[in-house]
Design a protein around this motif. Structure first.
Motif, PDB file in Angstrom:
ATOM      1  N   UNK A 174       0.834  -1.209   0.000  1.00 26.41           N
ATOM      2  CA  UNK A 174       0.000   0.000   0.000  1.00 26.41           C
ATOM      3  C   UNK A 174       0.867   1.257   0.000  1.00 26.41           C
ATOM      4  N   UNK A 175       1.920   1.289   0.840  1.00 23.51           N
ATOM      5  CA  UNK A 175       2.823   2.452   0.892  1.00 23.51           C
ATOM      6  C   UNK A 175       3.446   2.735  -0.465  1.00 23.51           C
ATOM      7  N   UNK A 176       3.795   1.657  -1.171  1.00 23.69           N
ATOM      8  CA  UNK A 176       4.465   1.800  -2.472  1.00 23.69           C
ATOM      9  C   UNK A 176       3.452   2.018  -3.611  1.00 23.69           C
ATOM     10  N   UNK A 177       2.169   1.970  -3.288  1.00 21.75           N
ATOM     11  CA  UNK A 177       1.089   2.181  -4.263  1.00 21.75           C
ATOM     12  C   UNK A 177       1.137   1.171  -5.416  1.00 21.75           C
ATOM     13  N   UNK A 178       1.298  -0.075  -5.026  1.00 21.76           N
ATOM     14  CA  UNK A 178       1.246  -1.178  -5.988  1.00 21.76           C
ATOM     15  C   UNK A 178      -0.123  -1.824  -5.929  1.00 21.76           C
ATOM     16  N   UNK A 179      -0.446  -2.583  -6.961  1.00 17.74           N
ATOM     17  CA  UNK A 179      -1.664  -3.385  -6.975  1.00 17.74           C
ATOM     18  C   UNK A 179      -1.280  -4.843  -7.169  1.00 17.74           C
ATOM     19  N   UNK A 180      -1.940  -5.704  -6.415  1.00 19.42           N
ATOM     20  CA  UNK A 180      -1.761  -7.127  -6.645  1.00 19.42           C
ATOM     21  C   UNK A 180      -2.411  -7.471  -7.985  1.00 19.42           C
ATOM     22  N   UNK A 181      -1.805  -8.384  -8.719  1.00 19.65           N
ATOM     23  CA  UNK A 181      -2.360  -8.818 -10.000  1.00 19.65           C
ATOM     24  C   UNK A 181      -3.554  -9.717  -9.745  1.00 19.65           C
ATOM     25  N   UNK A 182      -4.584  -9.513 -10.513  1.00 20.08           N
ATOM     26  CA  UNK A 182      -5.761 -10.367 -10.431  1.00 20.08           C
ATOM     27  C   UNK A 182      -5.568 -11.542 -11.384  1.00 20.08           C
ATOM     28  N   UNK A 183      -5.884 -12.752 -10.949  1.00 19.72           N
ATOM     29  CA  UNK A 183      -5.713 -13.906 -11.840  1.00 19.72           C
ATOM     30  C   UNK A 183      -6.671 -13.826 -13.031  1.00 19.72           C
ATOM     31  N   UNK A 184      -6.112 -13.831 -14.225  1.00 18.09           N
ATOM     32  CA  UNK A 184      -6.953 -13.728 -15.415  1.00 18.09           C
ATOM     33  C   UNK A 184      -7.661 -15.034 -15.716  1.00 18.09           C
ATOM     34  N   UNK A 185      -7.131 -16.153 -15.273  1.00 18.97           N
ATOM     35  CA  UNK A 185      -7.769 -17.450 -15.535  1.00 18.97           C
ATOM     36  C   UNK A 185      -9.149 -17.520 -14.880  1.00 18.97           C
ATOM     37  N   UNK A 186      -9.343 -16.781 -13.796  1.00 18.70           N
ATOM     38  CA  UNK A 186     -10.629 -16.778 -13.115  1.00 18.70           C
ATOM     39  C   UNK A 186     -11.719 -16.233 -14.026  1.00 18.70           C
ATOM     40  N   UNK A 187     -11.373 -15.239 -14.840  1.00 20.75           N
ATOM     41  CA  UNK A 187     -12.362 -14.574 -15.674  1.00 20.75           C
ATOM     42  C   UNK A 187     -12.443 -15.154 -17.079  1.00 20.75           C
ATOM     43  N   UNK A 188     -11.430 -15.817 -17.503  1.00 25.46           N
ATOM     44  CA  UNK A 188     -11.344 -16.317 -18.881  1.00 25.46           C
ATOM     45  C   UNK A 188     -12.507 -17.237 -19.242  1.00 25.46           C
ATOM     46  N   UNK A 189     -12.859 -18.129 -18.347  1.00 24.17           N
ATOM     47  CA  UNK A 189     -13.895 -19.121 -18.627  1.00 24.17           C
ATOM     48  C   UNK A 189     -15.187 -18.818 -17.877  1.00 24.17           C
ATOM     49  N   UNK A 190     -15.435 -17.544 -17.599  1.00 25.31           N
ATOM     50  CA  UNK A 190     -16.605 -17.147 -16.835  1.00 25.31           C
ATOM     51  C   UNK A 190     -17.882 -17.478 -17.591  1.00 25.31           C
ATOM     52  N   UNK A 191     -18.804 -18.078 -16.900  1.00 27.25           N
ATOM     53  CA  UNK A 191     -20.121 -18.378 -17.457  1.00 27.25           C
ATOM     54  C   UNK A 191     -21.139 -17.588 -16.653  1.00 27.25           C
ATOM     55  N   UNK A 192     -22.014 -16.860 -17.337  1.00 26.99           N
ATOM     56  CA  UNK A 192     -23.020 -16.061 -16.658  1.00 26.99           C
ATOM     57  C   UNK A 192     -24.246 -16.940 -16.377  1.00 26.99           C
ATOM     58  N   UNK A 193     -24.480 -17.203 -15.087  1.00 30.06           N
ATOM     59  CA  UNK A 193     -25.607 -18.033 -14.687  1.00 30.06           C
ATOM     60  C   UNK A 193     -26.778 -17.191 -14.164  1.00 30.06           C
ATOM     61  N   UNK A 194     -26.751 -15.905 -14.420  1.00 27.20           N
ATOM     62  CA  UNK A 194     -27.782 -15.028 -13.868  1.00 27.20           C
ATOM     63  C   UNK A 194     -29.141 -15.224 -14.510  1.00 27.20           C
ATOM     64  N   UNK A 195     -29.199 -15.844 -15.676  1.00 34.26           N
ATOM     65  CA  UNK A 195     -30.462 -16.052 -16.355  1.00 34.26           C
ATOM     66  C   UNK A 195     -30.773 -14.975 -17.363  1.00 34.26           C
ATOM     67  N   UNK A 196     -30.033 -13.869 -17.314  1.00 37.87           N
ATOM     68  CA  UNK A 196     -30.228 -12.792 -18.287  1.00 37.87           C
ATOM     69  C   UNK A 196     -29.534 -13.176 -19.581  1.00 37.87           C
ATOM     70  N   UNK A 197     -30.237 -12.961 -20.687  1.00 33.86           N
ATOM     71  CA  UNK A 197     -29.611 -13.336 -21.966  1.00 33.86           C
ATOM     72  C   UNK A 197     -29.504 -12.164 -22.874  1.00 33.86           C
TER      73      UNK A 197
END
Length: 178
Positions: free
Chosen positions: A155-178
């Motif tokens: 936080x002091x150095x104002x860095x951001x942790x990298x978010x894993x892209x694999x989590x979003x790559x195969x995302x399936x929307x199950x909300x029912x909205x099409x």
């Protein structure tokens, strides 16, 4: 019956010791009987292990250890590649100054190093030895303090942790909205 006598007279472990067996079983020794030894796991379940098995399996007695290890792999965005050496130094200094249980005198490894170019992130490894066994409240509090020190430096150095892209790559929307 001889297995229980042999275990009771050995110094591998005693009642109350926190042990890890080669088969993955871990816990506190509750009783060493003539035929079986009873171990209470972290989930509070008691496991009965035949002493004949214990005489042929690797046993690590965590209660006899004086030191423990905390290892973390941190992931950062490529956008900060030019500042990674500064971050590494800041994390190391923050741990050194705020975590007195970490061994920093050179007698054991204390590393914070940039270790890898990942597919979508930069990796920094933190490897510390602690002046306590890897069991009990002191270990977990010290481990938490190291994580807090890392977060504070990031936080002091104002860095951001990298978010894993694999989590979003195969995302399936199950909300029912099409």
């Amino acid at each position: 019956a001889l297995g229980g006598l042999a275990l009771a007279s050995s110094d591998n472990f005693a009642i109350g010791d926190n042990i890890a067996l080669g088969d993955g079983t871990t816990g506190v020794v509750k009783n060493i009987g003539w035929l079986n030894t009873f171990i209470r796991g972290g989930d509070e379940l008691i496991t009965s292990i035949p002493n004949t098995q214990l005489s042929n399996i690797r046993v690590t007695n965590k209660s006899h250890l004086k030191y423990s290890q905390v290892k973390q792999t941190l992931r950062f965005d490529y956008s900060d590649v030019h500042r990674i050496p500064e971050l590494v130094a800041a994390i190391k200094e923050e741990i050194r100054s705020s975590c007195p249980e970490v061994v920093t005198d050179g007698s054991h490894p204390f590393r914070v190093v940039w270790t890898n170019f990942g597919a979508d992130h930069l990796e920094v490894s933190v490897d510390c030895r602690l002046k306590c066994p890897p069991i009990g409240e002191k270990y977990f509090e010290t481990r938490q303090n190291i994580l807090i020190a890392i977060a504070r430096a990031v936080k002091k150095m104002r860095f951001n942790f990298a978010m894993p892209t694999a989590t979003y790559k195969d995302w399936v929307d199950y909300s029912g909205d099409e």
